[in-house]
Scaffold this active site. Structure first.
Site, PDB file in Angstrom:
ATOM      1  N   HIS A  96     -15.618  -8.426   3.285  1.00 30.53           N
ATOM      2  CA  HIS A  96     -16.353  -9.379   2.457  1.00 30.53           C
ATOM      3  C   HIS A  96     -15.384 -10.521   2.168  1.00 30.53           C
ATOM      4  CE1 HIS A  96     -14.145  -7.003  -0.482  1.00 30.53           C
ATOM      5  NE2 HIS A  96     -14.540  -7.747  -1.504  1.00 30.53           N
ATOM      6  N   HIS A  98     -14.209 -11.962  -0.734  1.00 29.34           N
ATOM      7  CA  HIS A  98     -13.453 -12.122  -1.978  1.00 29.34           C
ATOM      8  C   HIS A  98     -12.005 -12.517  -1.658  1.00 29.34           C
ATOM      9  CE1 HIS A  98     -16.310  -9.612  -4.732  1.00 29.34           C
ATOM     10  NE2 HIS A  98     -16.694 -10.870  -4.594  1.00 29.34           N
ATOM     11  N   ASP A 100      -9.136 -11.623  -2.435  1.00 29.70           N
ATOM     12  CA  ASP A 100      -8.080 -10.644  -2.150  1.00 29.70           C
ATOM     13  C   ASP A 100      -8.291  -9.945  -0.806  1.00 29.70           C
ATOM     14  OD1 ASP A 100     -10.341  -9.586  -3.592  1.00 29.70           O
ATOM     15  OD2 ASP A 100      -9.268  -7.706  -3.901  1.00 29.70           O
ATOM     16  N   HIS A 101      -9.246 -10.439  -0.012  1.00 25.01           N
ATOM     17  CA  HIS A 101      -9.509  -9.886   1.327  1.00 25.01           C
ATOM     18  C   HIS A 101      -9.469 -10.947   2.421  1.00 25.01           C
ATOM     19  CE1 HIS A 101     -10.756  -5.880  -0.282  1.00 25.01           C
ATOM     20  NE2 HIS A 101     -10.875  -6.634  -1.368  1.00 25.01           N
ATOM     21  N   HIS A 185     -21.345  -4.459  -3.944  1.00 23.18           N
ATOM     22  CA  HIS A 185     -20.185  -5.214  -4.435  1.00 23.18           C
ATOM     23  C   HIS A 185     -20.377  -6.687  -4.056  1.00 23.18           C
ATOM     24  CE1 HIS A 185     -16.079  -6.059  -5.583  1.00 23.18           C
ATOM     25  NE2 HIS A 185     -15.819  -6.524  -4.385  1.00 23.18           N
ATOM     26  N   ASP A 207     -14.119  -2.310  -0.827  1.00 24.01           N
ATOM     27  CA  ASP A 207     -14.457  -2.522  -2.249  1.00 24.01           C
ATOM     28  C   ASP A 207     -15.768  -1.863  -2.687  1.00 24.01           C
ATOM     29  OD1 ASP A 207     -12.082  -3.748  -2.744  1.00 24.01           O
ATOM     30  OD2 ASP A 207     -12.890  -5.735  -3.150  1.00 24.01           O
ATOM     31  N   HIS A 252      -8.330  -0.117  -4.047  1.00 23.63           N
ATOM     32  CA  HIS A 252      -7.471  -0.663  -5.112  1.00 23.63           C
ATOM     33  C   HIS A 252      -7.081   0.430  -6.112  1.00 23.63           C
ATOM     34  CE1 HIS A 252      -8.224  -4.718  -3.657  1.00 23.63           C
ATOM     35  NE2 HIS A 252      -9.499  -4.712  -3.958  1.00 23.63           N
TER      36      HIS A 252
END
Ligand code: 5PN
Ligand code: ZN
Ligand code: ZN
Length: 268
Positions: A96, A98, A100-101, A185, A207, A252
């Site tokens: 996805h 976001h 942090d990806h 998510h 996630d 995470h």
């Protein structure tokens, strides 16, 4: 059976309050948690799943998450530990979009790129409550333009090298490398299942479940577009785990991550 290997690339850590990690459950208080990317080496090429966070972006846009990232935890640094360079990666798949990806997508202008067909338009025109999640837009010229953030595009980056092949539903990327559609998510979120010659399958929730506690108790992260879909996705993953006797890895989870294989230690 496929001769696959999985390497987890340690990408550093961020901080969130426990009520964001475990929505409406907590406990609250600062939690420092890991971020990592997944390199799948297959006879059909090297697939990189997610690319971590960009330290400077997080400092600029989300300094409250207190990013920590050494040189070896950047994507080029983590690949170097394995004797690899960005040009050795054939395909980048984002679970996805976001921040942090996607932070390291900029290092792969040459690679083929793949995502869910709804994830790009959603990142380009997201809900107000999703704007911080979709805040690092260097992964797509098109999305950065739509969101008025062309300053985030790396010099020399063209629309051509941020073009994505669009997929929907479950997809087999390569023999034994399966993308499991797990919306909730985000609208186009995927989890990853990898099968091997000589060991149990790995099921990476990404996630869809931040931690083991999230997974065991159907607890969504605070960041989501559809919490009901999110719970259904976690239940679907648990069915796959049971059917295949898979080992489940969370995206995470500080306690779990301490026992994961990272760096040159691979699964396979
Ligand atoms: C780590 C993290 N921090 C903030 C957000 C957000 O606003 O949406 C997703 C997300 C994160 O994964
Ligand atoms: Zn996310
Ligand atoms: Zn994440």
């Amino acid at each position: 059976m496929p001769d696959n290997k999985v390497y987890l690339l340690d990408g550093g850590t961020l901080v969130l309050d426990g009520f964001h990690i475990w929505w409406n459950k907590g406990p609250g208080g600062e939690v420092r948690f890991p971020v990592y990317s997944v390199l799948v080496e297959t006879p059909k090429g090297r697939f990189l799943v997610d690319t971590g966070f960009d330290y400077d972006h997080v400092q600029r846009a989300l300094a409250f998450e207190k990013p920590q990232q050494t040189q070896q935890q950047t994507i080029p640094g983590a690949l170097k530990l394995l004797g690899l360079e960005p040009k050795d990666i054939d395909v980048v798949f984002n679970s996805h979009f976001h921040f942090d990806h996607v932070g390291g997508n900029k290092f792969f202008p040459h690679a083929k790129k793949i995502c869910h067909k709804q994830e790009l338009p959603q990142a380009a025109d997201c809900e107000v409550f999703e704007a911080l999640g979709y805040s690092d837009l260097g992964f797509s010229t098109e999305v950065a333009e739509a969101r008025g953030a062309t300053d985030q595009l790396t010099a020399g980056q063209t629309a051509a090298n941020t073009k994505y092949d669009l997929i929907e539903g479950d997809v087999e990327l390569a023999p034994g490398v399966k993308l499991i559609y797990t919306p909730g998510h985000t609208i186009g979120h995927y989890s990853l299942l990898v099968e091997f010659d000589n060991r149990r399958p790995l099921l990476l929730t990404l996630d869809a479940a931040y931690t083991k506690k999230s997974y065991d108790h159907d607890i969504n992260a605070g960041f989501h577009i559809d919490p009901v879909a999110g719970v259904r996705s976690m239940r679907r993953l648990k069915q796959i785990e049971a059917d295949l006797d898979a080992e489940v890895l969370f995206s995470h989870d500080p306690e779990s991550f301490a026992n994961y294989r990272t760096g040159v230690n691979f699964y396979g």
